[in-house]
Design a protein around this motif. Structure first.
Motif, PDB file in Angstrom:
ATOM      1  N   THR A  89       0.965  -1.307   0.075  1.00 33.73           N
ATOM      2  CA  THR A  89       0.031   0.008   0.102  1.00 33.73           C
ATOM      3  C   THR A  89       0.868   1.134   0.046  1.00 33.73           C
ATOM      4  O   THR A  89       0.718   2.217  -0.748  1.00 33.73           O
ATOM      5  CB  THR A  89      -0.810  -0.199   1.328  1.00 33.73           C
ATOM      6  N   ALA A  91       4.508   1.549  -0.532  1.00 31.43           N
ATOM      7  CA  ALA A  91       5.625   1.541  -1.484  1.00 31.43           C
ATOM      8  C   ALA A  91       5.281   2.244  -2.764  1.00 31.43           C
ATOM      9  O   ALA A  91       6.030   3.222  -3.177  1.00 31.43           O
ATOM     10  CB  ALA A  91       6.065   0.360  -1.789  1.00 31.43           C
ATOM     11  N   THR A  95       8.014   5.765  -4.391  1.00 35.11           N
ATOM     12  CA  THR A  95       8.956   5.231  -5.313  1.00 35.11           C
ATOM     13  C   THR A  95      10.160   6.084  -5.517  1.00 35.11           C
ATOM     14  O   THR A  95      11.235   5.571  -5.973  1.00 35.11           O
ATOM     15  CB  THR A  95       8.203   4.801  -6.705  1.00 35.11           C
ATOM     16  N   ILE A 224     -10.693  -8.005   2.299  1.00 37.74           N
ATOM     17  CA  ILE A 224     -10.192  -7.240   0.850  1.00 37.74           C
ATOM     18  C   ILE A 224     -11.022  -7.951  -0.288  1.00 37.74           C
ATOM     19  O   ILE A 224     -11.216  -7.057  -1.253  1.00 37.74           O
ATOM     20  CB  ILE A 224      -8.807  -7.185   0.786  1.00 37.74           C
ATOM     21  N   THR A 228     -13.342  -6.052  -2.795  1.00 42.88           N
ATOM     22  CA  THR A 228     -13.226  -6.114  -4.332  1.00 42.88           C
ATOM     23  C   THR A 228     -14.633  -6.589  -4.976  1.00 42.88           C
ATOM     24  O   THR A 228     -14.947  -5.895  -6.089  1.00 42.88           O
ATOM     25  CB  THR A 228     -12.063  -6.911  -4.649  1.00 42.88           C
ATOM     26  N   MET A 242      -8.090  -2.460 -17.079  1.00 38.50           N
ATOM     27  CA  MET A 242      -6.988  -1.800 -16.706  1.00 38.50           C
ATOM     28  C   MET A 242      -5.979  -2.414 -15.786  1.00 38.50           C
ATOM     29  O   MET A 242      -4.593  -2.198 -15.929  1.00 38.50           O
ATOM     30  CB  MET A 242      -7.461  -0.580 -15.576  1.00 38.50           C
ATOM     31  N   GLY A 243      -6.293  -3.756 -15.439  1.00 36.41           N
ATOM     32  CA  GLY A 243      -5.318  -4.805 -14.948  1.00 36.41           C
ATOM     33  C   GLY A 243      -4.488  -5.124 -16.077  1.00 36.41           C
ATOM     34  O   GLY A 243      -3.263  -6.024 -15.319  1.00 36.41           O
TER      35      GLY A 243
ATOM     36  N   ALA B  25       8.741  -2.125  -5.661  1.00 40.10           N
ATOM     37  CA  ALA B  25       7.932  -0.998  -6.191  1.00 40.10           C
ATOM     38  C   ALA B  25       8.888  -0.068  -7.174  1.00 40.10           C
ATOM     39  O   ALA B  25       9.942   0.224  -6.649  1.00 40.10           O
ATOM     40  CB  ALA B  25       7.185  -0.071  -5.201  1.00 40.10           C
ATOM     41  N   GLY B  26       8.299   0.382  -8.167  1.00 39.29           N
ATOM     42  CA  GLY B  26       8.891   1.312  -9.033  1.00 39.29           C
ATOM     43  C   GLY B  26       9.771   0.336 -10.215  1.00 39.29           C
ATOM     44  O   GLY B  26      10.165   1.075 -11.147  1.00 39.29           O
ATOM     45  N   ILE B  30       2.182  -1.266 -11.108  1.00 39.53           N
ATOM     46  CA  ILE B  30       1.131  -1.675 -10.253  1.00 39.53           C
ATOM     47  C   ILE B  30      -0.185  -2.055 -10.996  1.00 39.53           C
ATOM     48  O   ILE B  30      -0.523  -0.524 -11.451  1.00 39.53           O
ATOM     49  CB  ILE B  30       0.847  -1.424  -8.999  1.00 39.53           C
ATOM     50  N   PRO B  31      -0.780  -3.043 -11.499  1.00 37.12           N
ATOM     51  CA  PRO B  31      -2.160  -2.835 -12.350  1.00 37.12           C
ATOM     52  C   PRO B  31      -2.961  -2.085 -11.292  1.00 37.12           C
ATOM     53  O   PRO B  31      -3.049  -2.079 -10.388  1.00 37.12           O
ATOM     54  CB  PRO B  31      -2.669  -4.191 -12.357  1.00 37.12           C
ATOM     55  N   ALA B  32      -3.869  -1.454 -12.104  1.00 34.23           N
ATOM     56  CA  ALA B  32      -4.834  -0.368 -11.536  1.00 34.23           C
ATOM     57  C   ALA B  32      -5.746  -1.145 -10.683  1.00 34.23           C
ATOM     58  O   ALA B  32      -5.797  -0.827  -9.560  1.00 34.23           O
ATOM     59  CB  ALA B  32      -5.693   0.345 -12.657  1.00 34.23           C
ATOM     60  N   LEU B  33      -6.177  -2.413 -11.028  1.00 31.96           N
ATOM     61  CA  LEU B  33      -7.075  -3.148 -10.265  1.00 31.96           C
ATOM     62  C   LEU B  33      -6.597  -3.635  -8.698  1.00 31.96           C
ATOM     63  O   LEU B  33      -7.211  -3.506  -7.745  1.00 31.96           O
ATOM     64  CB  LEU B  33      -7.521  -4.386 -10.911  1.00 31.96           C
ATOM     65  N   ARG B  36      -6.510  -0.249  -6.608  1.00 32.70           N
ATOM     66  CA  ARG B  36      -7.780  -0.106  -6.105  1.00 32.70           C
ATOM     67  C   ARG B  36      -7.947  -0.923  -4.964  1.00 32.70           C
ATOM     68  O   ARG B  36      -8.613  -0.644  -4.075  1.00 32.70           O
ATOM     69  CB  ARG B  36      -8.970  -0.515  -7.295  1.00 32.70           C
ATOM     70  N   THR B  37      -7.783  -2.319  -5.056  1.00 34.04           N
ATOM     71  CA  THR B  37      -7.948  -3.285  -4.235  1.00 34.04           C
ATOM     72  C   THR B  37      -7.156  -2.899  -2.709  1.00 34.04           C
ATOM     73  O   THR B  37      -7.585  -3.274  -1.714  1.00 34.04           O
ATOM     74  CB  THR B  37      -7.376  -4.713  -4.678  1.00 34.04           C
ATOM     75  N   LEU B  38      -5.877  -2.535  -3.011  1.00 36.65           N
ATOM     76  CA  LEU B  38      -5.053  -2.074  -1.694  1.00 36.65           C
ATOM     77  C   LEU B  38      -5.733  -1.202  -0.975  1.00 36.65           C
ATOM     78  O   LEU B  38      -5.595  -0.985   0.215  1.00 36.65           O
ATOM     79  CB  LEU B  38      -3.597  -1.639  -2.286  1.00 36.65           C
TER      80      LEU B  38
END
Lengths: 245, 112
Positions: A89, A91, A95, A224, A228, A242-243, B25-26, B30-33, B36-38
């Motif tokens: 969440t 990180a 970046t 979670i 979702t 988008m995934g 990270a970086g 990270i996929p948008a889905l 969103r879930t996070l």
């Protein structure tokens, strides 16, 4: 432009109620560690270098039960798995920071500082979105206070714990979940967020008997996933596409 | 047990888990889905910490009912949190009711 440093103090100030909740845990940890045969130096060393309340408590219990080192280390891994969720969440919002700051952010990650940060990451928050550097300054304010608090309390518990007989029965340890209620309450007005909270809460009871806080992890994941699923129908068309980015 | 091995091992493992996502990270998008879930992580994890502390304070089964100081404190904390949103106020009111609920006076009023 904000005055430099102001966000550091704001992060510390916003963490005060959570530090109140963490105080008794540090004291009790210090007292229990010495009571279980750890030296004051080893107790302080564990708080300084491990800095993970739940893992430290469970390690004490395992040492007392005569568990072997590999068992204790594996349990440490499992108990701390929730930090993968916290890291995932935080990180992406950090970046651009220098590597040493990322490492320090990771080392100082706790339930409490993550909870305080969650309020700042929430898009619905009335606060304007903070830049990476501002967010990091705010986090370090929170984390520094948490770290100093944990060191002082576990040391005080180790040195003076036996002068506070029955401190565990004052119920001060209930302050942490109460502070977390204050963090979760504003989320509950949105249906997916409320679903996450309700499902996680229900599963946390059902899965409570699982060892090493695995119940907590199962509950969080169930919450979670449920949230979702609740949100999926309301996503704009192609939302799942988008995934593939 | 060797204290150095125990503390060093626990410190290394704890840090590696905490750092894993910061290292990753970086390096990839990270996929948008997923992102969103996070957003659901905070309410889910915190609720999983809160609910057993309120409903199973002894850690050995549900302790429900009017007499539970934890439930009384948690309900007031939830109410104050929803209406006011100030965490210090939540802690003071929640802990206040939690302690008040254990006094002989309140327990007498409740017929406990």
């Amino acid at each position: 432009m904000r005055t430099p440093g102001i966000l550091f103090w704001r992060g510390a100030r916003d963490s005060l109620p959570l530090v109140l909740g963490a105080l008794p845990f540090g004291l009790i940890f210090g007292a229990l560690a010495v009571g279980n045969g750890f030296s004051v130096a080893a107790t302080a060393g564990m708080s300084l270098f491990v800095f993970a309340g739940s893992a430290q408590f469970i390690a004490l219990g395992l040492v007392a039960a005569g568990a072997s080192l590999p068992v204790i280390l594996f349990t440490t891994l499992v108990v701390n798995l929730r930090h993968l969720l916290y890291g995932a969440t935080l990180a992406p919002r950090m970046t651009g920071l220098p590597e040493w700051k990322k490492a320090l952010t990771a080392f100082w990650l706790t339930d409490e500082s993550f909870a305080v940060m969650a309020l700042r990451l929430d898009d619905e928050s009335p606060d304007p979105r903070l830049s990476e550097a501002e967010l990091s300054e705010y986090y370090f304010g929170s984390a520094t206070l948490m770290y100093v608090d944990w060191q002082l309390c576990s040391l005080a518990g180790a040195l003076f714990g036996n002068f506070l007989p029955g401190a565990a029965s004052w119920g001060l340890d209930f302050a942490m979940p109460v502070a977390f209620i204050g963090i979760v309450a504003p989320y509950l007005k949105q249906l997916p967020m409320a679903t996450a909270a309700l499902v996680a809460g229900a599963v946390s009871i059902l899965a409570y008997a699982l060892p090493s806080k695995l119940g907590l992890l199962a509950a969080a994941l169930a919450g979670i996933i449920a949230a979702t699923l609740v949100e999926l129908p309301s996503l704009p068309k192609g939302g799942t596409e988008m995934g593939k980015e | 047990m060797n204290d150095f091995l125990l503390i060093g091992g626990m410190a290394a493992i704890t840090f590696l888990i905490r750092y894993a996502m910061f290292a990753a990270a970086g390096r990839f998008q990270i996929p948008a889905l997923v992102s969103r879930t996070l957003r659901f992580v905070p309410p889910a994890v915190l609720s999983a910490i809160i609910v057993p502390a309120v409903l199973m304070p002894g850690g050995k089964g549900l302790e429900l009912g009017l007499g539970s100081p934890q439930i009384a404190g948690a309900l007031v904390a939830l109410l104050v949190g929803r209406l006011w949103g100030n965490i210090l106020a939540v802690v003071i009111s929640g802990m206040g009711v939690f302690w008040l609920w254990q006094t002989p006076f309140v327990r007498g009023l409740l017929g406990l």
